[in-house]
Write a protein that holds these residues in place. Structure first.
Motif, PDB file in Angstrom:
ATOM      1  N   LEU A 273       0.807  -1.217   0.000  1.00  0.00           N
ATOM      2  CA  LEU A 273       0.000   0.000   0.000  1.00  0.00           C
ATOM      3  C   LEU A 273       0.842   1.269   0.000  1.00  0.00           C
ATOM      4  O   LEU A 273       0.562   2.207  -0.762  1.00  0.00           O
ATOM      5  CB  LEU A 273      -0.914   0.006   1.227  1.00  0.00           C
ATOM      6  N   PHE A 277       0.601   4.129  -2.897  1.00  0.00           N
ATOM      7  CA  PHE A 277      -0.165   5.331  -2.585  1.00  0.00           C
ATOM      8  C   PHE A 277       0.678   6.486  -2.042  1.00  0.00           C
ATOM      9  O   PHE A 277       0.253   7.643  -2.145  1.00  0.00           O
ATOM     10  CB  PHE A 277      -1.264   4.992  -1.573  1.00  0.00           C
ATOM     11  N   ARG A 278       1.854   6.197  -1.479  1.00  0.00           N
ATOM     12  CA  ARG A 278       2.643   7.245  -0.835  1.00  0.00           C
ATOM     13  C   ARG A 278       4.042   7.390  -1.399  1.00  0.00           C
ATOM     14  O   ARG A 278       4.786   8.282  -1.016  1.00  0.00           O
ATOM     15  CB  ARG A 278       2.712   6.988   0.675  1.00  0.00           C
ATOM     16  N   ALA A 307       4.534   4.536  -7.729  1.00  0.00           N
ATOM     17  CA  ALA A 307       3.474   5.428  -7.246  1.00  0.00           C
ATOM     18  C   ALA A 307       2.696   6.090  -8.381  1.00  0.00           C
ATOM     19  O   ALA A 307       1.920   7.017  -8.127  1.00  0.00           O
ATOM     20  CB  ALA A 307       4.079   6.486  -6.340  1.00  0.00           C
ATOM     21  N   PRO A 309      -0.173   7.124 -10.441  1.00  0.00           N
ATOM     22  CA  PRO A 309      -1.571   7.093  -9.974  1.00  0.00           C
ATOM     23  C   PRO A 309      -2.391   5.986 -10.631  1.00  0.00           C
ATOM     24  O   PRO A 309      -2.245   5.699 -11.818  1.00  0.00           O
ATOM     25  CB  PRO A 309      -2.100   8.475 -10.360  1.00  0.00           C
ATOM     26  N   LEU A 313      -8.463   0.046  -6.762  1.00  0.00           N
ATOM     27  CA  LEU A 313      -7.765  -0.911  -5.911  1.00  0.00           C
ATOM     28  C   LEU A 313      -8.691  -2.084  -5.668  1.00  0.00           C
ATOM     29  O   LEU A 313      -9.802  -1.919  -5.137  1.00  0.00           O
ATOM     30  CB  LEU A 313      -7.372  -0.281  -4.574  1.00  0.00           C
ATOM     31  N   TYR A 384      -5.797   5.532   2.510  1.00  0.00           N
ATOM     32  CA  TYR A 384      -5.155   5.344   1.204  1.00  0.00           C
ATOM     33  C   TYR A 384      -6.049   5.749   0.036  1.00  0.00           C
ATOM     34  O   TYR A 384      -5.771   6.720  -0.670  1.00  0.00           O
ATOM     35  CB  TYR A 384      -4.709   3.885   1.039  1.00  0.00           C
ATOM     36  N   ALA A 385      -7.108   5.012  -0.208  1.00  0.00           N
ATOM     37  CA  ALA A 385      -7.889   5.209  -1.430  1.00  0.00           C
ATOM     38  C   ALA A 385      -8.615   6.546  -1.442  1.00  0.00           C
ATOM     39  O   ALA A 385      -8.648   7.229  -2.480  1.00  0.00           O
ATOM     40  CB  ALA A 385      -8.895   4.065  -1.591  1.00  0.00           C
ATOM     41  N   ALA A 388      -6.512   9.573  -2.316  1.00  0.00           N
ATOM     42  CA  ALA A 388      -5.986   9.464  -3.686  1.00  0.00           C
ATOM     43  C   ALA A 388      -7.087   9.454  -4.736  1.00  0.00           C
ATOM     44  O   ALA A 388      -6.792   9.464  -5.944  1.00  0.00           O
ATOM     45  CB  ALA A 388      -5.154   8.188  -3.817  1.00  0.00           C
ATOM     46  N   VAL A 390      -9.140   6.960  -5.367  1.00  0.00           N
ATOM     47  CA  VAL A 390      -9.106   5.642  -5.999  1.00  0.00           C
ATOM     48  C   VAL A 390     -10.337   4.848  -5.588  1.00  0.00           C
ATOM     49  O   VAL A 390     -10.687   4.795  -4.408  1.00  0.00           O
ATOM     50  CB  VAL A 390      -7.816   4.894  -5.606  1.00  0.00           C
TER      51      VAL A 390
END
Length: 511
Positions: A273, A277-278, A307, A309, A313, A384-385, A388, A390
């Motif tokens: 993850l 994402f980071r 990373a 984009p 997910l 996370y999602a 972003a 996502v």
């Protein structure tokens, strides 16, 4: 091809049954996608047909002691020859989307030049899905690395990254105009750490350092492919699928248990993850594995590529875990080694052990914990999602049970039916909590080759008689079809208690 499927008349018009909309049910959002998933090696068979060459799973399954019963995927469910009937089966069940994987070994045998016959098969499959009104969801890698590439280092070699890009672009050349959702990898944790560190999966290595190298190169391959496909078509929906656990410390007041759970979370969840994402690996993970040379594989620019984009997910969830620093008196054991040398899949968590919590178990000795899925989705959205932008989809969730068919091949699998209802309910709980989950794919459509367990474990909502290849939808398939048709989710045990309605009142499942 004549269909060898036994069906129930309710499948023909499932929405016509008036008793399906229950007072004890809840609505399923109209735009929430419901489907099923499979993987190439587990169902296709046709090992050396159409130009296909061996993968690491062909080699591994033919290794004595590697797979229960000496089973292999040589024949599996014969989906390569029966795909039209399988698509028709999905159509009859009302499936909205089908998540499948393409075989690297079929499309680029030995990791080399493109084999047009391999692409022909997937073109026929995709066209059949579209004609049936089923959206294809394509996974490029579900563990079937060409053996020829493994012989040159496999995922521990950066060369494999280049060959994966070549393969992915070859698939897009043929299918890019018809498939909108592309995920690069399925469960890189299993590819890297079950295959290269634990020795439980192909290629059967038992090196913590190799597993870490493989994990990084898998992520790099993912990022490279996302970049290439994005450059070709900005409208594609691109991402990857990760398998997760919810690691709870056995005793939250014991810092040793807390640290053991942290290590499992870091080495299963955050190792994938955080870079995606980071753009970085977790600092605590790097400290834990520093003695294994992991950072030697991370070259300048790699993390920027990883990373890149993504749009989606995929979330695979089967169970959470209570983690303690000492072994339990009676362990949960889903490992298979057949006398082979195996070890923990975690490269630096030797003091992390699963402990039973008294929850119901599946035939895999996996605890049934639907609320863990809700917690996982909330966490992924929050950390996370969500930030972003996502989209989240539950791309695998399912259970193996000791299915017992009747004399007609029908399985009244009320335990699986309740499992699906409970986990779909857990997803809807996350939706109600503000997590915009877009869909759910049950694993799996068919009973199939269950990796190191061979054919000993059955996850399908459709029973496969491996002697005759006859498919028979189980009670869980009929229930899932009703949920899709009515857009209503019954409570887990509604209609399933003793004395409830006969799942096959007419005794008719054949056509």
């Amino acid at each position: 091809m004549t269909s060898q499927t036994r069906t129930h008349p309710a499948l023909l018009v499932p929405s016509a049954a008036p008793d399906l909309v229950l007072a004890t049910s809840r609505p399923v959002p109209q735009d929430f996608v419901l489907g099923v998933a499979t993987a190439a090696y587990q169902i296709e068979g046709a090992r050396h047909e159409g130009g296909r060459t061996d993968s690491i799973w062909d080699t591994f399954s033919h290794t004595p002691g590697a797979v229960v019963g000496g089973d292999t995927g040589d024949v599996a469910c014969e989906h390569y020859h029966r795909y039209e009937a399988d698509v028709e089966l999905m159509r009859s069940l009302g499936m909205q989307s089908y998540r499948f994987s393409t075989s690297w070994d079929r499309i680029c045998p030995d990791g080399g030049p493109v084999n047009a016959r391999g692409l022909d098969f997937y073109e026929r499959l995709v066209d059949s899905l579209l004609a049936a009104g089923i959206a294809p969801w394509l996974t490029l890698y579900h563990w079937d690395l060409p053996q020829a590439l493994e012989d040159r280092g496999g995922w521990t070699s950066r060369e494999t990254v280049d060959r994966f890009v070549d393969y992915a672009l070859a698939v897009h050349d043929r299918l890019g105009d018809r498939v909108r959702t592309w995920t690069t990898l399925n469960e890189p944790f299993c590819s890297a750490f079950l295959g290269y560190t634990a020795g439980m999966h192909a290629p059967g290595r038992t090196s913590p350092a190799d597993g870490l190298a493989a994990a990084h190169h898998l992520l790099l391959a993912h990022g490279r492919v996302v970049q290439q496909l994005r450059a070709r078509d900005a409208d594609l929906e691109l991402g990857l699928t990760l398998n997760f656990t919810v690691a709870d410390p056995l005793d939250p007041s014991d810092p040793r248990d807390v640290d053991a759970a942290r290590r499992v979370d870091g080495q299963m969840n955050r190792i994938f993850l955080d870079p995606v994402f980071r753009g970085s690996y977790p600092a605590d993970l790097l400290d834990d594995v520093r003695h294994l040379g992991f950072e030697d594989h991370v070259h300048d620019g790699d993390l920027e590529v990883i990373a890149t984009p993504i749009d989606v997910l995929g979330v695979n969830y089967y169970n959470g875990e209570a983690i303690g620093h000492e072994p339990p008196a009676a362990a949960l054991d889903d490992s298979v080694n057949g006398g082979r040398t195996t070890r923990s899949p975690f490269p630096a968590a030797d003091d992390a052990h699963r402990h039973p919590r008294g929850l119901p178990l599946t035939a895999m000795d996996w605890e049934i914990q639907p609320d863990g899925l809700t917690r996982l989705l909330v966490r992924l959205q929050t950390e996370y999602a969500g930030p972003a932008g996502v989209a989240l989809h539950v791309t695998e969730n399912g259970a193996a049970f000791a299915d017992v068919p009747d004399d007609r091949g029908f399985v009244d699998d009320r335990d699986r039916t309740a499992y699906v209802r409970a986990h779909l309910g857990a997803v809807l709980d996350a939706v109600d909590a503000g997590v915009p989950v877009r869909g759910y794919f049950y694993w799996s459509l068919l009973d199939n080759f269950e990796w190191a367990w061979g054919y000993a474990k059955r996850f399908g909502i459709v029973r496969v008689d491996y002697d005759t290849q006859v498919r028979t939808p189980k009670a869980s398939a009929l229930d899932y079809a009703r949920i899709i048709a009515t857009r209503r989710l019954p409570t887990p045990w509604a209609e399933l208690t003793e004395g409830g309605p006969d799942p096959d009142p007419a005794g008719e499942r054949r056509r």
